[in-house]
Design an enzyme around this catalytic site. Structure first.
Site, PDB file in Angstrom:
ATOM      1  N   THR A  13       0.805  -1.222   0.000  1.00 33.38           N
ATOM      2  CA  THR A  13       0.000   0.000   0.000  1.00 33.38           C
ATOM      3  C   THR A  13       0.838   1.272   0.000  1.00 33.38           C
ATOM      4  OG1 THR A  13      -1.730  -1.166   1.158  1.00 33.38           O
ATOM      5  CG2 THR A  13      -1.794   1.209   1.330  1.00 33.38           C
ATOM      6  N   THR A  57       2.947 -21.050  21.103  1.00 31.38           N
ATOM      7  CA  THR A  57       1.643 -20.768  21.714  1.00 31.38           C
ATOM      8  C   THR A  57       0.724 -19.929  20.822  1.00 31.38           C
ATOM      9  OG1 THR A  57       0.487 -19.750  23.587  1.00 31.38           O
ATOM     10  CG2 THR A  57       2.636 -18.830  23.047  1.00 31.38           C
ATOM     11  N   THR A  85       4.212  -8.937  15.097  1.00 30.31           N
ATOM     12  CA  THR A  85       3.012  -9.567  14.545  1.00 30.31           C
ATOM     13  C   THR A  85       2.117  -8.438  14.053  1.00 30.31           C
ATOM     14  OG1 THR A  85       3.153 -11.270  16.231  1.00 30.31           O
ATOM     15  CG2 THR A  85       1.018 -11.010  15.216  1.00 30.31           C
ATOM     16  N   CYS A 133      -1.236 -17.862  22.159  1.00 35.21           N
ATOM     17  CA  CYS A 133      -1.357 -16.584  22.875  1.00 35.21           C
ATOM     18  C   CYS A 133      -0.424 -15.555  22.253  1.00 35.21           C
ATOM     19  CB  CYS A 133      -0.978 -16.742  24.339  1.00 35.21           C
ATOM     20  SG  CYS A 133      -2.091 -17.794  25.237  1.00 35.21           S
ATOM     21  N   ASP A 168       1.750  -7.189  -4.099  1.00 43.36           N
ATOM     22  CA  ASP A 168       1.031  -7.149  -2.834  1.00 43.36           C
ATOM     23  C   ASP A 168       1.748  -8.188  -1.972  1.00 43.36           C
ATOM     24  OD1 ASP A 168      -2.132  -6.579  -1.759  1.00 43.36           O
ATOM     25  OD2 ASP A 168      -1.040  -8.255  -0.866  1.00 43.36           O
ATOM     26  N   SER A 169       1.969  -7.886  -0.709  1.00 42.67           N
ATOM     27  CA  SER A 169       2.815  -8.782   0.080  1.00 42.67           C
ATOM     28  C   SER A 169       2.167 -10.140   0.344  1.00 42.67           C
ATOM     29  CB  SER A 169       3.261  -8.117   1.376  1.00 42.67           C
ATOM     30  OG  SER A 169       2.233  -8.112   2.332  1.00 42.67           O
TER      31      SER A 169
HETATM   32  N1  ASP Z   1      -2.308  -6.138   1.032  1.00 45.37           N
HETATM   33  C1  ASP Z   1      -1.302  -5.134   1.257  1.00 45.37           C
HETATM   34  C2  ASP Z   1       0.046  -5.823   1.307  1.00 45.37           C
HETATM   35  O1  ASP Z   1       0.373  -6.425   2.293  1.00 45.37           O
HETATM   36  C3  ASP Z   1      -1.571  -4.384   2.483  1.00 45.37           C
HETATM   37  C4  ASP Z   1      -0.535  -3.354   2.849  1.00 45.37           C
HETATM   38  O2  ASP Z   1       0.342  -3.005   2.095  1.00 45.37           O
HETATM   39  O3  ASP Z   1      -0.608  -2.847   3.946  1.00 45.37           O
HETATM   40  O4  ASP Z   1       0.782  -5.755   0.348  1.00 45.37           O
END
Ligand code: ASP
Length: 346
Positions: A13, A276, A165, A278, A57-58
């Site tokens: 993005t 985990t 995360t 958690c 896109d990742s």
């Molecule tokens: N779907 C996008 C990605 O991970 C979301 C982002 O860039 O924040 O490439």
């Protein structure tokens, strides 16, 4: 140190702007970065950019991207003071974890960042993230990088990459590191948490060990889970590792059928890594009856590692070692700050 900073743009993005003709979101030309983010002209060092041939896109990240990033960083290592990797947020925690295990003897910052809103949008978080990431990638004190680590800059916080995360799909505070303190906080000033940054001596020249064995699986257990799921995973041809996301401090059902399937998988030579479900805290196998059986069967504790880091570490360790004892040893110990030493008694 007045070497430039290198920005490597992979996609996501952050690099999107509205096409002036069609109005549609399209990737930003990083050669024009100073036009889009004029603030970067104020830095007293120059900034180069490298856009990968395929902007993604990742969600489409594969280990070959990690390999390519390592190649760019190691081949350009002497020319730059630090590196900023612009990356989509969805898998940024995986990519930062992967690079932390692949890169050896890193003495310069590799700062991943991205944004929730495209850089071309009025309320974007991308500009602030980018500017702070560049500043951190450039920060040196007495000739030494202030953050010689792979890290993630997001929402005014700097985290160790393999501790993060993604926790929010909406907020500008999209990342968290539940088991390790922030490496820096970005306010009026950047406050570095020097006690948390890894300054251990790096004995050699920077290098990258980029092979990854993707013959792994991740299984999150849940009440009512059919044992056939475990069976099906264990029968995947060539599978070498299974990350078992367990309850609480590493607990799993004590049901004999389930445990026998775990033992069958272990007997086949599949390495099982206990992580985990958690967000905070650690696996402590043996604390409850429900994890003692896993420990006795030979399941390896991931202690307080994140699932993202566990997956990347397992792929890297399986690619480097064939001997089961070595694989178990390295999974169980801290190698890049991904596990808190207090849990492993060192
Ligand atoms: N779907 C996008 C990605 O991970 C979301 C982002 O860039 O924040 O490439």
């Amino acid at each position: 140190m007045n070497k430039p900073v290198l920005i490597i743009y992979t996609g996501g993005t952050i690099g999107m702007i509205n096409d002036p003709v069609t109005g549609a979101l399209c990737p930003f030309d990083f050669d024009q970065i100073a036009k889009e983010v004029p603030e970067i002209r104020e830095f007293d060092f120059s900034i180069d950019s490298h856009t990968l041939p395929e902007i993604i896109d990742s969600s489409d990240v594969q280990p070959r991207l990690w390999k390519e990033l390592c190649r760019i960083i190691t081949e350009n290592y002497d020319r730059y003071r630090g590196f900023v990797v612009l990356h989509g947020t969805d898998t940024m925690a995986y990519s930062a974890s992967a690079l932390s295990f692949m890169l050896q003897n890193l003495t310069k910052p590799v700062v991943f960042t991205g944004s929730q809103l495209p850089i071309g949008k009025r309320r974007t978080d991308g500009k602030e993230n980018l500017i702070a990431a560049i500043e951190i990638a450039a920060a040196y004190d007495e000739g030494k990088a202030v953050v010689p680590e792979v890290c993630i800059l997001f929402g005014a916080k700097l985290f160790r990459g393999n501790r993060t995360t993604k926790i929010n799909a909406e907020s500008f505070d999209a990342f968290q590191s539940f088991n390790y303190p922030e490496l820096a906080n970005i306010g009026i000033h950047i406050h570095y948490n020097y006690g948390a940054i890894d300054y251990a001596p790096r004995p050699g020249k920077v290098s990258a060990c980029t092979e990854m064995d993707t013959n792994i699986a991740i299984l999150k257990i849940f009440p009512g889970m059919r044992v056939e799921i475990l069976d099906a995973i264990a029968n995947i041809p060539g599978l070498r590792g299974l990350i078992l996301e367990t309850y609480g401090s590493g607990n799993a059902p004590t049901d004999k059928v389930f445990l026998n399937k775990i033992k069958e998988a272990l007997n086949k030579g599949i390495v099982i890594y206990n992580v985990t479900q958690c967000q905070g805290g650690s696996v402590e196998m043996g604390r409850y009856e429900t994890s003692r059986e896993l420990l006795n069967a030979g399941v390896i504790s991931g202690h307080d590692i994140t699932t993202e880091a566990a997956a990347c570490k397992m792929m890297s360790i399986l690619a480097r070692y064939t001997n089961l004892a070595d694989i178990q040893k390295y999974l169980n110990i801290n190698i890049r700050g991904e596990i808190s030493p207090k849990y492993i008694g060192c």
